[in-house]
Scaffold this motif. Structure first.
Motif, PDB file in Angstrom:
ATOM      1  N   LYS A  35     -32.854  22.112 -43.338  1.00  0.00           N
ATOM      2  CA  LYS A  35     -33.067  22.787 -42.061  1.00  0.00           C
ATOM      3  C   LYS A  35     -32.543  24.213 -42.227  1.00  0.00           C
ATOM      4  N   PHE A  36     -33.407  25.187 -41.918  1.00  0.00           N
ATOM      5  CA  PHE A  36     -33.075  26.585 -42.157  1.00  0.00           C
ATOM      6  C   PHE A  36     -33.721  27.440 -41.085  1.00  0.00           C
ATOM      7  N   SER A  37     -32.984  28.406 -40.571  1.00  0.00           N
ATOM      8  CA  SER A  37     -33.528  29.356 -39.597  1.00  0.00           C
ATOM      9  C   SER A  37     -33.549  30.735 -40.233  1.00  0.00           C
ATOM     10  N   ARG A  38     -34.668  31.426 -40.075  1.00  0.00           N
ATOM     11  CA  ARG A  38     -34.786  32.771 -40.638  1.00  0.00           C
ATOM     12  C   ARG A  38     -33.748  33.685 -40.014  1.00  0.00           C
ATOM     13  N   GLY A  39     -33.268  34.595 -40.809  1.00  0.00           N
ATOM     14  CA  GLY A  39     -32.294  35.565 -40.328  1.00  0.00           C
ATOM     15  C   GLY A  39     -31.541  36.171 -41.494  1.00  0.00           C
ATOM     16  N   THR A  40     -30.560  36.981 -41.178  1.00  0.00           N
ATOM     17  CA  THR A  40     -29.788  37.651 -42.214  1.00  0.00           C
ATOM     18  C   THR A  40     -29.001  36.653 -43.061  1.00  0.00           C
ATOM     19  N   ASN A  41     -28.370  35.686 -42.408  1.00  0.00           N
ATOM     20  CA  ASN A  41     -27.573  34.714 -43.139  1.00  0.00           C
ATOM     21  C   ASN A  41     -28.453  33.578 -43.652  1.00  0.00           C
ATOM     22  N   LEU A  42     -27.983  32.906 -44.666  1.00  0.00           N
ATOM     23  CA  LEU A  42     -28.756  31.847 -45.308  1.00  0.00           C
ATOM     24  C   LEU A  42     -28.149  30.467 -45.039  1.00  0.00           C
ATOM     25  N   THR A  43     -27.471  30.330 -43.918  1.00  0.00           N
ATOM     26  CA  THR A  43     -26.876  29.066 -43.526  1.00  0.00           C
ATOM     27  C   THR A  43     -27.980  28.022 -43.364  1.00  0.00           C
ATOM     28  N   HIS A  44     -27.686  26.812 -43.824  1.00  0.00           N
ATOM     29  CA  HIS A  44     -28.685  25.744 -43.776  1.00  0.00           C
ATOM     30  C   HIS A  44     -27.999  24.384 -43.693  1.00  0.00           C
ATOM     31  N   GLN A  45     -28.805  23.359 -43.509  1.00  0.00           N
ATOM     32  CA  GLN A  45     -28.274  21.999 -43.429  1.00  0.00           C
ATOM     33  C   GLN A  45     -29.154  21.052 -44.228  1.00  0.00           C
ATOM     34  N   TYR A  46     -28.511  20.232 -45.057  1.00  0.00           N
ATOM     35  CA  TYR A  46     -29.216  19.187 -45.786  1.00  0.00           C
ATOM     36  C   TYR A  46     -29.187  17.914 -44.950  1.00  0.00           C
ATOM     37  N   THR A  47     -30.309  17.230 -44.893  1.00  0.00           N
ATOM     38  CA  THR A  47     -30.376  15.901 -44.313  1.00  0.00           C
ATOM     39  C   THR A  47     -31.080  15.025 -45.337  1.00  0.00           C
ATOM     40  N   VAL A  48     -30.396  13.970 -45.757  1.00  0.00           N
ATOM     41  CA  VAL A  48     -30.948  13.112 -46.809  1.00  0.00           C
ATOM     42  C   VAL A  48     -30.764  11.642 -46.466  1.00  0.00           C
ATOM     43  N   GLU A  49     -31.672  10.856 -46.987  1.00  0.00           N
ATOM     44  CA  GLU A  49     -31.488   9.411 -47.007  1.00  0.00           C
ATOM     45  C   GLU A  49     -30.799   9.132 -48.343  1.00  0.00           C
ATOM     46  N   ALA A  50     -29.541   8.782 -48.296  1.00  0.00           N
ATOM     47  CA  ALA A  50     -28.787   8.492 -49.518  1.00  0.00           C
ATOM     48  C   ALA A  50     -28.866   7.005 -49.792  1.00  0.00           C
ATOM     49  N   GLN A  51     -29.261   6.679 -50.999  1.00  0.00           N
ATOM     50  CA  GLN A  51     -29.350   5.269 -51.375  1.00  0.00           C
ATOM     51  C   GLN A  51     -28.232   4.960 -52.361  1.00  0.00           C
ATOM     52  N   ILE A  52     -27.496   3.915 -52.039  1.00  0.00           N
ATOM     53  CA  ILE A  52     -26.376   3.456 -52.852  1.00  0.00           C
ATOM     54  C   ILE A  52     -26.781   2.105 -53.417  1.00  0.00           C
ATOM     55  N   ILE A  53     -26.857   2.016 -54.723  1.00  0.00           N
ATOM     56  CA  ILE A  53     -27.270   0.764 -55.358  1.00  0.00           C
ATOM     57  C   ILE A  53     -26.106   0.245 -56.190  1.00  0.00           C
ATOM     58  N   ILE A  54     -25.794  -1.013 -55.974  1.00  0.00           N
ATOM     59  CA  ILE A  54     -24.758  -1.685 -56.753  1.00  0.00           C
ATOM     60  C   ILE A  54     -25.451  -2.821 -57.499  1.00  0.00           C
ATOM     61  N   THR A  55     -25.391  -2.764 -58.815  1.00  0.00           N
ATOM     62  CA  THR A  55     -26.093  -3.752 -59.635  1.00  0.00           C
ATOM     63  C   THR A  55     -25.147  -4.853 -60.098  1.00  0.00           C
ATOM     64  N   ASP A  56     -25.706  -6.036 -60.225  1.00  0.00           N
ATOM     65  CA  ASP A  56     -24.990  -7.186 -60.777  1.00  0.00           C
ATOM     66  C   ASP A  56     -23.648  -7.414 -60.077  1.00  0.00           C
ATOM     67  N   TYR A  57     -23.659  -7.331 -58.745  1.00  0.00           N
ATOM     68  CA  TYR A  57     -22.438  -7.424 -57.937  1.00  0.00           C
ATOM     69  C   TYR A  57     -22.098  -8.883 -57.667  1.00  0.00           C
ATOM     70  N   SER A  58     -20.824  -9.210 -57.752  1.00  0.00           N
ATOM     71  CA  SER A  58     -20.409 -10.590 -57.507  1.00  0.00           C
ATOM     72  C   SER A  58     -19.483 -10.713 -56.304  1.00  0.00           C
ATOM     73  N   GLY A  59     -19.193  -9.602 -55.645  1.00  0.00           N
ATOM     74  CA  GLY A  59     -18.268  -9.632 -54.522  1.00  0.00           C
ATOM     75  C   GLY A  59     -18.961  -9.906 -53.195  1.00  0.00           C
ATOM     76  N   SER A  60     -18.170  -9.896 -52.163  1.00  0.00           N
ATOM     77  CA  SER A  60     -18.644 -10.092 -50.795  1.00  0.00           C
ATOM     78  C   SER A  60     -19.252  -8.791 -50.256  1.00  0.00           C
ATOM     79  N   LEU A  61     -20.241  -8.916 -49.396  1.00  0.00           N
ATOM     80  CA  LEU A  61     -20.819  -7.731 -48.758  1.00  0.00           C
ATOM     81  C   LEU A  61     -19.754  -6.976 -47.965  1.00  0.00           C
TER      82      LEU A  61
END
Length: 161
Positions: A35-61
């Protein structure tokens, strides 16, 4: 993404199995936007879907979910409660599974431009939003399963902040 790195570090420090086997934890960014608004400054915001994958897990959720929710409560308080975390899992055996968690993260970057010098100062903001005045900094998770009479200690970690 400083937030995703922070979340990853918190899970590695909080989940015993991941502390012993950090190669089980994989993090990805899906569907990111800036997200970015035109102007003198280059301030912006990231918005992401972060995926966390845990493989071969044996613990409790719970041993993953409770520290994850604690971190979200501190650093991403604007999540939609009913959609805070999406879960997918593949059962590999009676004791092991692959777990995929998706969370939406936003990260603001303040980038101020000095036109006279050509210098741009960028700063990633990661404000904390303490949920309450709880003084505890070290946590222990106890779970009581239906077949047990007592709660069992299943995890320990320090606060994400």
């Amino acid at each position: 993404m400083i937030k995703l790195q922070s979340l990853r570090q918190h899970l590695l420090a909080s989940v015993e199995e991941l502390r012993r086997n950090p190669e089980q934890l994989h993090t990805f960014v899906n569907d990111g936007k800036v997200k970015f608004s035109r102007g003198t400054n280059l301030t912006h915001q990231y918005t992401v879907e972060a995926q966390i994958i845990i493989t071969d897990y044996s613990g409790s959720l719970d041993t993953v979910m409770v520290p994850l929710l604690q971190w979200l409560n501190t650093y991403q308080p604007d999540f939609i409660e009913e959609e805070a975390v999406q879960i997918e899992a593949e059962i590999l055996s009676n004791t092991h599974w692959d777990l995929a968690l998706t969370v939406r993260l936003t990260e603001r970057v303040v980038a101020k431009v000095d036109c006279s010098t050509g210098r741009i100062n960028a700063e990633h903001r990661m404000p904390e939003y303490p949920a309450d005045a709880c003084p505890a900094k070290h946590w222990q998770l106890y779970i009581k399963h239906p077949e047990n009479a007592e709660h069992d200690l299943v995890a320990e970690w320090d606060s994400p902040a």
